[in-house]
Design a protein around this motif. Sequence first.
Motif, PDB file in Angstrom:
ATOM      1  N   THR A  97     -19.905  11.643   6.200  1.00  0.00           N
ATOM      2  CA  THR A  97     -19.969  10.247   5.751  1.00  0.00           C
ATOM      3  C   THR A  97     -20.417  10.176   4.296  1.00  0.00           C
ATOM      4  O   THR A  97     -20.234   9.150   3.638  1.00  0.00           O
ATOM      5  N   GLU A  98     -20.994  11.282   3.784  1.00  0.00           N
ATOM      6  CA  GLU A  98     -21.492  11.325   2.413  1.00  0.00           C
ATOM      7  C   GLU A  98     -20.774  12.328   1.527  1.00  0.00           C
ATOM      8  O   GLU A  98     -20.797  12.182   0.300  1.00  0.00           O
ATOM      9  N   PHE A  99     -20.162  13.353   2.129  1.00  0.00           N
ATOM     10  CA  PHE A  99     -19.582  14.443   1.347  1.00  0.00           C
ATOM     11  C   PHE A  99     -18.202  14.828   1.861  1.00  0.00           C
ATOM     12  O   PHE A  99     -17.925  14.718   3.062  1.00  0.00           O
ATOM     13  N   LYS A 185     -19.301  11.588  -1.969  1.00  0.00           N
ATOM     14  CA  LYS A 185     -18.384  10.445  -2.031  1.00  0.00           C
ATOM     15  C   LYS A 185     -18.950   9.358  -2.945  1.00  0.00           C
ATOM     16  O   LYS A 185     -18.191   8.658  -3.614  1.00  0.00           O
ATOM     17  N   VAL A 186     -20.262   9.212  -2.936  1.00  0.00           N
ATOM     18  CA  VAL A 186     -20.947   8.323  -3.877  1.00  0.00           C
ATOM     19  C   VAL A 186     -22.023   9.168  -4.539  1.00  0.00           C
ATOM     20  O   VAL A 186     -23.105   9.360  -3.992  1.00  0.00           O
ATOM     21  N   PRO A 219     -26.141  15.817  -5.548  1.00  0.00           N
ATOM     22  CA  PRO A 219     -26.638  14.904  -4.520  1.00  0.00           C
ATOM     23  C   PRO A 219     -25.797  13.642  -4.413  1.00  0.00           C
ATOM     24  O   PRO A 219     -25.250  13.145  -5.406  1.00  0.00           O
ATOM     25  N   ALA A 220     -25.705  13.161  -3.194  1.00  0.00           N
ATOM     26  CA  ALA A 220     -25.074  11.862  -2.933  1.00  0.00           C
ATOM     27  C   ALA A 220     -26.151  10.792  -2.925  1.00  0.00           C
ATOM     28  O   ALA A 220     -27.312  11.053  -2.609  1.00  0.00           O
ATOM     29  N   ALA A 228     -31.571  10.242  -2.532  1.00  0.00           N
ATOM     30  CA  ALA A 228     -30.574  11.196  -3.015  1.00  0.00           C
ATOM     31  C   ALA A 228     -30.521  12.312  -1.993  1.00  0.00           C
ATOM     32  O   ALA A 228     -31.549  12.919  -1.672  1.00  0.00           O
ATOM     33  N   ASP A 229     -29.339  12.574  -1.453  1.00  0.00           N
ATOM     34  CA  ASP A 229     -29.200  13.550  -0.377  1.00  0.00           C
ATOM     35  C   ASP A 229     -28.553  14.823  -0.900  1.00  0.00           C
ATOM     36  O   ASP A 229     -27.414  14.808  -1.390  1.00  0.00           O
TER      37      ASP A 229
END
Length: 252
Positions: A97-99, A185-186, A219-220, A228-229
């Motif tokens: 969902t993030e990468f 993705k973001v 990081p996303a 920040a992930d």
Amino acid sequence: MLQIDSARERRAQRNLSVTLAACESEVLAAQQLRWRVFADELGARLDSPVHGADIDRFDAHCKHLIVRDDDNGRIVGCYRILPPEAARRTGGYYSETEFDLGRLDHLRSQMVEIGRSCIDADYRNNAAVIALLWSGLARYMLDGGHQYLIGCASIGLADGGHNAAAIWAGLSAHMAPAEYRVFPKVRLPLERLTPNASSVLPPLVKGYIRAGAEVCGEPAWDPDFNTADLPLLLTMAKLDARYARHFVQRAA
């Protein structure tokens, strides 16, 4: 199935044990702990069908690793684990969902995802809780014969992201090879941030790096959690020898 001998995993300073949640009430207690930590303490916006419990579409497919204080029955730490076969059923990993994880496609059959790590505020000064979670994860990986562990380690953005930028700048020595890179993705706009002179590495990130995990990309930005992930990959064959002695051998 993971079998954990709780008696072997106890700690003298508190009567703690680690196991996989065995019933719906234990899963719910872990989800309620997650709500208290992420929503009540950290202000995350959780899109959950049950107020007071952090539940998303992945939970039903996950194993839930829990640490319990056996003196009062309280669940004080948790991780959720998404094994590869469950990831196939649910259509992918939460990290997706993030990468974009395309470069890790060849690892999927042996790749376990972990996430939603949290510890009750009253137990965060007790190193035994995180030690139990790590030993439980090690046993799960060994029992399942899984070779790769992925997850997102979160860095708070309360300071506007400058600490996250400093942490990112200091992780160059721990980057994964190009063939294992993933893409947010973001993305966090690192070019707009001024790294703090001294960064504060979150304990979870520090633990992953010390264990031998590699950072798989930039990081996303997660606006719901305001974090920040960092995408991390731990190859069991590369697990740091000190961690292997402390956790893997204990879990065998």
